[in-house]
Design an enzyme around this catalytic site. Structure first.
Site, PDB file in Angstrom:
ATOM      1  N   GLU A 364       3.551   1.527  -4.876  1.00  0.00           N
ATOM      2  CA  GLU A 364       3.523   0.935  -3.530  1.00  0.00           C
ATOM      3  C   GLU A 364       4.106   1.881  -2.490  1.00  0.00           C
ATOM      4  O   GLU A 364       4.745   1.454  -1.537  1.00  0.00           O
ATOM      5  CB  GLU A 364       4.273  -0.407  -3.507  1.00  0.00           C
ATOM      6  CG  GLU A 364       3.538  -1.530  -4.174  1.00  0.00           C
ATOM      7  CD  GLU A 364       2.277  -1.913  -3.435  1.00  0.00           C
ATOM      8  OE1 GLU A 364       2.099  -1.448  -2.307  1.00  0.00           O
ATOM      9  OE2 GLU A 364       1.473  -2.651  -4.019  1.00  0.00           O
ATOM     10  N   THR A 366       5.819   6.015  -2.560  1.00  0.00           N
ATOM     11  CA  THR A 366       7.069   6.591  -3.073  1.00  0.00           C
ATOM     12  C   THR A 366       8.142   6.516  -1.978  1.00  0.00           C
ATOM     13  O   THR A 366       7.844   6.297  -0.800  1.00  0.00           O
ATOM     14  CB  THR A 366       6.881   8.069  -3.472  1.00  0.00           C
ATOM     15  OG1 THR A 366       6.580   8.806  -2.281  1.00  0.00           O
ATOM     16  CG2 THR A 366       5.748   8.261  -4.477  1.00  0.00           C
TER      17      THR A 366
HETATM   18  P1  TGC Z   1      -3.181   6.320   8.718  1.00  0.00           P
HETATM   19  O1  TGC Z   1      -4.055   7.147   9.594  1.00  0.00           O
HETATM   20  O2  TGC Z   1      -1.712   6.277   8.972  1.00  0.00           O
HETATM   21  O3  TGC Z   1      -3.699   4.785   8.712  1.00  0.00           O
HETATM   22  C1  TGC Z   1      -5.074   4.466   8.612  1.00  0.00           C
HETATM   23  C2  TGC Z   1      -5.240   3.095   9.277  1.00  0.00           C
HETATM   24  O4  TGC Z   1      -4.499   2.110   8.537  1.00  0.00           O
HETATM   25  C3  TGC Z   1      -3.469   1.524   9.361  1.00  0.00           C
HETATM   26  N1  TGC Z   1      -2.293   1.374   8.490  1.00  0.00           N
HETATM   27  C4  TGC Z   1      -1.839   0.198   8.036  1.00  0.00           C
HETATM   28  N2  TGC Z   1      -2.249  -1.059   8.247  1.00  0.00           N
HETATM   29  C5  TGC Z   1      -1.568  -2.046   7.610  1.00  0.00           C
HETATM   30  N3  TGC Z   1      -0.529  -1.824   6.790  1.00  0.00           N
HETATM   31  C6  TGC Z   1      -0.097  -0.573   6.541  1.00  0.00           C
HETATM   32  N4  TGC Z   1       0.928  -0.358   5.706  1.00  0.00           N
HETATM   33  C7  TGC Z   1      -0.756   0.515   7.188  1.00  0.00           C
HETATM   34  N5  TGC Z   1      -0.587   1.863   7.164  1.00  0.00           N
HETATM   35  C8  TGC Z   1      -1.535   2.375   7.979  1.00  0.00           C
HETATM   36  C9  TGC Z   1      -3.267   2.499  10.499  1.00  0.00           C
HETATM   37  O5  TGC Z   1      -2.775   1.845  11.630  1.00  0.00           O
HETATM   38  C10 TGC Z   1      -4.659   3.048  10.694  1.00  0.00           C
HETATM   39  O6  TGC Z   1      -5.405   2.061  11.401  1.00  0.00           O
HETATM   40  P2  TGC Z   1      -6.579   2.478  12.413  1.00  0.00           P
HETATM   41  O7  TGC Z   1      -6.949   1.205  13.092  1.00  0.00           O
HETATM   42  O8  TGC Z   1      -5.962   3.493  13.336  1.00  0.00           O
HETATM   43  O9  TGC Z   1      -7.659   3.030  11.565  1.00  0.00           O
HETATM   44  O10 TGC Z   1      -3.491   6.728   7.219  1.00  0.00           O
HETATM   45  P3  TGC Z   1      -3.104   8.025   6.407  1.00  0.00           P
HETATM   46  O11 TGC Z   1      -4.281   8.423   5.589  1.00  0.00           O
HETATM   47  O12 TGC Z   1      -2.489   9.059   7.324  1.00  0.00           O
HETATM   48  O13 TGC Z   1      -2.006   7.501   5.362  1.00  0.00           O
HETATM   49  C11 TGC Z   1      -0.790   7.094   5.702  1.00  0.00           C
HETATM   50  C12 TGC Z   1       0.087   6.822   4.457  1.00  0.00           C
HETATM   51  C13 TGC Z   1       0.545   8.091   3.783  1.00  0.00           C
HETATM   52  C14 TGC Z   1       1.278   6.051   4.982  1.00  0.00           C
HETATM   53  C15 TGC Z   1      -0.714   5.946   3.434  1.00  0.00           C
HETATM   54  O14 TGC Z   1      -1.735   6.670   2.878  1.00  0.00           O
HETATM   55  C16 TGC Z   1       0.173   5.394   2.331  1.00  0.00           C
HETATM   56  O15 TGC Z   1       0.785   4.333   2.497  1.00  0.00           O
HETATM   57  N6  TGC Z   1       0.251   6.079   1.142  1.00  0.00           N
HETATM   58  C17 TGC Z   1       0.911   5.521  -0.015  1.00  0.00           C
HETATM   59  C18 TGC Z   1      -0.112   4.936  -0.940  1.00  0.00           C
HETATM   60  C19 TGC Z   1       0.393   3.768  -1.722  1.00  0.00           C
HETATM   61  O16 TGC Z   1       1.395   3.130  -1.386  1.00  0.00           O
HETATM   62  N7  TGC Z   1      -0.318   3.394  -2.761  1.00  0.00           N
HETATM   63  C20 TGC Z   1      -0.029   2.200  -3.493  1.00  0.00           C
HETATM   64  C21 TGC Z   1      -1.132   1.860  -4.453  1.00  0.00           C
HETATM   65  S1  TGC Z   1      -1.097   0.214  -5.052  1.00  0.00           S
HETATM   66  C22 TGC Z   1       0.244   0.137  -6.040  1.00  0.00           C
HETATM   67  O17 TGC Z   1       1.017   1.000  -6.174  1.00  0.00           O
HETATM   68  C23 TGC Z   1       0.415  -1.148  -6.727  1.00  0.00           C
HETATM   69  S2  TGC Z   1       1.822  -1.291  -7.703  1.00  0.00           S
HETATM   70  C24 TGC Z   1       1.809  -2.955  -7.833  1.00  0.00           C
HETATM   71  C25 TGC Z   1       2.728  -3.537  -8.792  1.00  0.00           C
HETATM   72  O18 TGC Z   1       2.573  -3.345 -10.007  1.00  0.00           O
HETATM   73  O19 TGC Z   1       3.623  -4.270  -8.321  1.00  0.00           O
HETATM   74  P1  FAD Z   2       1.843  11.832  -5.938  1.00  0.00           P
HETATM   75  O1  FAD Z   2       1.162  11.237  -4.769  1.00  0.00           O
HETATM   76  O2  FAD Z   2       1.173  12.946  -6.651  1.00  0.00           O
HETATM   77  O3  FAD Z   2       3.300  12.281  -5.501  1.00  0.00           O
HETATM   78  C1  FAD Z   2       4.087  13.206  -6.275  1.00  0.00           C
HETATM   79  C2  FAD Z   2       5.384  13.504  -5.516  1.00  0.00           C
HETATM   80  O4  FAD Z   2       5.074  14.136  -4.274  1.00  0.00           O
HETATM   81  C3  FAD Z   2       6.202  12.258  -5.174  1.00  0.00           C
HETATM   82  O5  FAD Z   2       7.562  12.525  -5.331  1.00  0.00           O
HETATM   83  C4  FAD Z   2       5.893  12.044  -3.707  1.00  0.00           C
HETATM   84  O6  FAD Z   2       6.935  11.346  -3.014  1.00  0.00           O
HETATM   85  C5  FAD Z   2       5.766  13.480  -3.223  1.00  0.00           C
HETATM   86  N1  FAD Z   2       4.988  13.587  -1.988  1.00  0.00           N
HETATM   87  C6  FAD Z   2       3.749  13.120  -1.754  1.00  0.00           C
HETATM   88  N2  FAD Z   2       3.341  13.424  -0.512  1.00  0.00           N
HETATM   89  C7  FAD Z   2       4.368  14.121   0.060  1.00  0.00           C
HETATM   90  C8  FAD Z   2       4.562  14.707   1.358  1.00  0.00           C
HETATM   91  N3  FAD Z   2       3.636  14.659   2.289  1.00  0.00           N
HETATM   92  N4  FAD Z   2       5.735  15.326   1.590  1.00  0.00           N
HETATM   93  C9  FAD Z   2       6.694  15.383   0.630  1.00  0.00           C
HETATM   94  N5  FAD Z   2       6.558  14.849  -0.594  1.00  0.00           N
HETATM   95  C10 FAD Z   2       5.422  14.226  -0.873  1.00  0.00           C
HETATM   96  N6  FAD Z   2      -1.823   2.090  -7.950  1.00  0.00           N
HETATM   97  C11 FAD Z   2      -2.819   1.207  -7.677  1.00  0.00           C
HETATM   98  O7  FAD Z   2      -3.745   1.517  -6.919  1.00  0.00           O
HETATM   99  N7  FAD Z   2      -2.835  -0.035  -8.248  1.00  0.00           N
HETATM  100  C12 FAD Z   2      -1.860  -0.444  -9.108  1.00  0.00           C
HETATM  101  O8  FAD Z   2      -1.889  -1.590  -9.586  1.00  0.00           O
HETATM  102  C13 FAD Z   2      -0.793   0.469  -9.412  1.00  0.00           C
HETATM  103  N8  FAD Z   2       0.171   0.118 -10.317  1.00  0.00           N
HETATM  104  C14 FAD Z   2       1.083   1.065 -10.702  1.00  0.00           C
HETATM  105  C15 FAD Z   2       1.966   0.771 -11.765  1.00  0.00           C
HETATM  106  C16 FAD Z   2       2.864   1.750 -12.204  1.00  0.00           C
HETATM  107  C17 FAD Z   2       3.784   1.445 -13.359  1.00  0.00           C
HETATM  108  C18 FAD Z   2       2.922   3.007 -11.575  1.00  0.00           C
HETATM  109  C19 FAD Z   2       3.891   4.064 -12.023  1.00  0.00           C
HETATM  110  C20 FAD Z   2       2.047   3.293 -10.541  1.00  0.00           C
HETATM  111  C21 FAD Z   2       1.119   2.336 -10.108  1.00  0.00           C
HETATM  112  N9  FAD Z   2       0.182   2.635  -9.112  1.00  0.00           N
HETATM  113  C22 FAD Z   2      -0.823   1.749  -8.805  1.00  0.00           C
HETATM  114  C23 FAD Z   2       0.111   3.982  -8.558  1.00  0.00           C
HETATM  115  C24 FAD Z   2       1.185   4.279  -7.518  1.00  0.00           C
HETATM  116  O9  FAD Z   2       0.902   3.649  -6.302  1.00  0.00           O
HETATM  117  C25 FAD Z   2       1.260   5.807  -7.363  1.00  0.00           C
HETATM  118  O10 FAD Z   2       1.877   6.297  -8.548  1.00  0.00           O
HETATM  119  C26 FAD Z   2       2.041   6.227  -6.142  1.00  0.00           C
HETATM  120  O11 FAD Z   2       1.366   5.861  -4.962  1.00  0.00           O
HETATM  121  C27 FAD Z   2       2.293   7.752  -6.131  1.00  0.00           C
HETATM  122  O12 FAD Z   2       1.135   8.443  -6.415  1.00  0.00           O
HETATM  123  P2  FAD Z   2       1.160   9.602  -7.562  1.00  0.00           P
HETATM  124  O13 FAD Z   2       1.745   9.006  -8.777  1.00  0.00           O
HETATM  125  O14 FAD Z   2      -0.199  10.159  -7.649  1.00  0.00           O
HETATM  126  O15 FAD Z   2       2.173  10.687  -7.002  1.00  0.00           O
END
Ligand code: TGC
Ligand code: FAD
Length: 384
Positions: A364, A366
């Site tokens: 969700e 890092t």
């Molecule tokens: P960026 O240009 O900043 O944003 C694109 C458009 O999206 C809007 N936006 C959001 N809207 C709602 N909520 C948010 N948190 C939003 N963040 C951005 C933004 O306003 C923009 O809208 P528009 O109208 O201008 O198009 O996008 P970017 O490509 O520069 O990325 C920004 C960044 C790095 C913050 C984003 O990519 C990010 O949050 N990266 C982290 C990815 C992540 O958290 N992945 C999680 C995967 S799911 C998971 O981990 C499930 S674990 C679940 C579990 O087991 O509990």
């Molecule tokens: P990377 O993106 O490769 O990051 C590696 C390192 O680089 C991190 O320390 C990060 O902080 C750092 N880094 C990245 N960008 C920068 C920057 N610009 N500057 C400095 N440092 C940076 N994803 C889903 O879609 N659905 C799920 O249900 C889901 N469940 C998960 C469950 C588990 C147990 C885990 C471990 C992960 C899950 N994820 C899921 C994925 C999770 O969201 C990603 O692991 C997370 O977003 C980080 O991506 P990555 O692992 O590829 O690390």
């Protein structure tokens, strides 16, 4: 004064929220905690609890209608807190189902998609997963390589997703893919030809949770499986905001479990002729845990107020996810140390929570990503 709620936030909750809290707390104490240590050690998700979680009526807690409870954001927070007091894996299961599968269907789905899926998902008669992250880097989902190409009335999906919670047990995957018009979301049933999952083994963290890779090889879905109102990366990112909010609360539960375990242990452990709690250093460490937990709770509670008032900004959620997970990890590590050798077995919760929280810190977004989101909010500069 309760060490778990030192500044008395609990009494500020509404009646419905307190009722939900009690119901989930009872489930965690009576049904989940008796099996969690064994499940964690065995590296298995306690799937026998799924029907009971469905029966609790807490899935899709914020969704109105379609058999969903339509509770407040604050109620969702306390649900996550109680579940994560048990184990992050339990909270993960509910976070994914509620915030990452039911929320996008409710927010971006067609009427038909809502009618088909939400009632089943609410009762846990269907399980969902959320495929955003890809093997080449989860922090930057804008670089996703999974593609959906239009072919007549259908879409053909190709690509892979990594680290997907519930992946191998999901009936339905919400898959995000790049199209000629930008990112779109698709509902992919698990029996579609070309769709395959593989569980990720050898995890040292979130062992009582299923994490999988998803593979899509020429998977065909009809246009009616596309989420019609999900346009661009903003759609999946908005789902993350819901889940991150729940994690900010969930971390309180993990920290509470560690604090109460350490407090009880230090009260009964006799060393140098007195209980550990009679030493200044131990008291200071316990007091510090209470300080950290209390501040994190106040932050989560304020977030709940903002959410229910419709004024919550994603950057505020990032601050709280970062702070509260960091807090819980520090409390868990210190509690583990306070238990001495006893702290390294599954008999006591702190090391299990600490190991889980390593994942919670990463998924969700890092910690670094959340720092940079807050940095961007205060400077206006995108430094990712
Ligand atoms: P960026 O240009 O900043 O944003 C694109 C458009 O999206 C809007 N936006 C959001 N809207 C709602 N909520 C948010 N948190 C939003 N963040 C951005 C933004 O306003 C923009 O809208 P528009 O109208 O201008 O198009 O996008 P970017 O490509 O520069 O990325 C920004 C960044 C790095 C913050 C984003 O990519 C990010 O949050 N990266 C982290 C990815 C992540 O958290 N992945 C999680 C995967 S799911 C998971 O981990 C499930 S674990 C679940 C579990 O087991 O509990
Ligand atoms: P990377 O993106 O490769 O990051 C590696 C390192 O680089 C991190 O320390 C990060 O902080 C750092 N880094 C990245 N960008 C920068 C920057 N610009 N500057 C400095 N440092 C940076 N994803 C889903 O879609 N659905 C799920 O249900 C889901 N469940 C998960 C469950 C588990 C147990 C885990 C471990 C992960 C899950 N994820 C899921 C994925 C999770 O969201 C990603 O692991 C997370 O977003 C980080 O991506 P990555 O692992 O590829 O690390």
């Amino acid at each position: 004064m309760s060490p778990e709620d030192f500044c008395a936030v609990g009494p500020e909750l509404g009646e419905e929220e307190r009722l939900v809290q009690q119901t989930v707390a009872r489930f965690v104490d009576d049904r989940a905690l008796p099996v969690i240590p064994e499940a964690f050690e065995a590296g298995r998700f306690p799937s026998e609890l799924i029907p009971e979680i469905g029966a609790l009526g807490i899935l899709g807690s914020s969704v109105h209608g379609y058999g969903c409870p339509g509770l407040s954001g604050m109620a969702y927070g306390v649900i996550c807190e109680e579940l994560e007091r048990g184990d992050s894996g339990l909270r993960s299961f509910v976070s994914v189902q509620s915030s990452l599968v039911m929320y996008p269907i409710a927010a971006y789905g067609s009427e038909e998609q809502k009618q088909i899926w939400l009632p089943k998902l609410a009762r846990a008669q269907a399980i969902g997963c959320f495929g955003l992250t890809e093997p080449q880097g989860g922090s930057d989902p804008s670089a996703m390589q999974t593609r959906a190409s239009r072919k007549g009335r259908d879409w053909i999906l190709n690509g892979s997703k990594m680290w997907i919670t519930n992946g191998s047990i999901a009936d339905l995957a919400v898959v995000w893919a790049q199209t000629d018009d930008g990112v779109r979301g698709f509902l992919v049933e698990n029996d579609r030809p070309g769709f395959r999952t593989q569980e990720i083994k050898h995890k040292l963290s979130l062992r009582a949770s299923i994490t999988s890779a998803l593979f899509l090889d020429q998977v065909t879905v009809p246009e009616s499986n596309r989420l019609p109102d999900a346009v661009g990366l903003k759609a999946p990112l908005s789902c993350l905001t819901q889940a991150r909010y729940g994690i900010a609360w969930g971390a309180l539960g993990a920290a509470r479990s560690c604090l109460t375990t350490a407090l009880e242990y230090a009260s009964t452990r006799q060393l140098f002729g007195r209980p550990l709690t009679a030493t200044q250093t131990i008291q200071r460490r316990l007091a510090d845990m209470v300080r950290e937990l209390t501040l994190a709770r106040l932050l989560a509670w304020r977030l709940g107020q903002l959410k229910d008032a419709g004024r919550l900004d994603p950057a505020q959620v990032s601050l709280a996810k970062w702070n509260n997970v960091r807090m819980a990890l520090e409390v868990a590590r210190d509690a583990r140390d306070l238990l001495g050798g006893a702290g390294i077995t599954t008999e006591f919760s702190p090391l299990r929570h600490a190991l889980n929280l390593e994942s919670v810190m990463t998924y969700e977004g890092t910690e670094t990503i959340h720092e940079l989101i807050v940095g961007k909010a205060i400077t206006g500069v995108d430094a990712f």
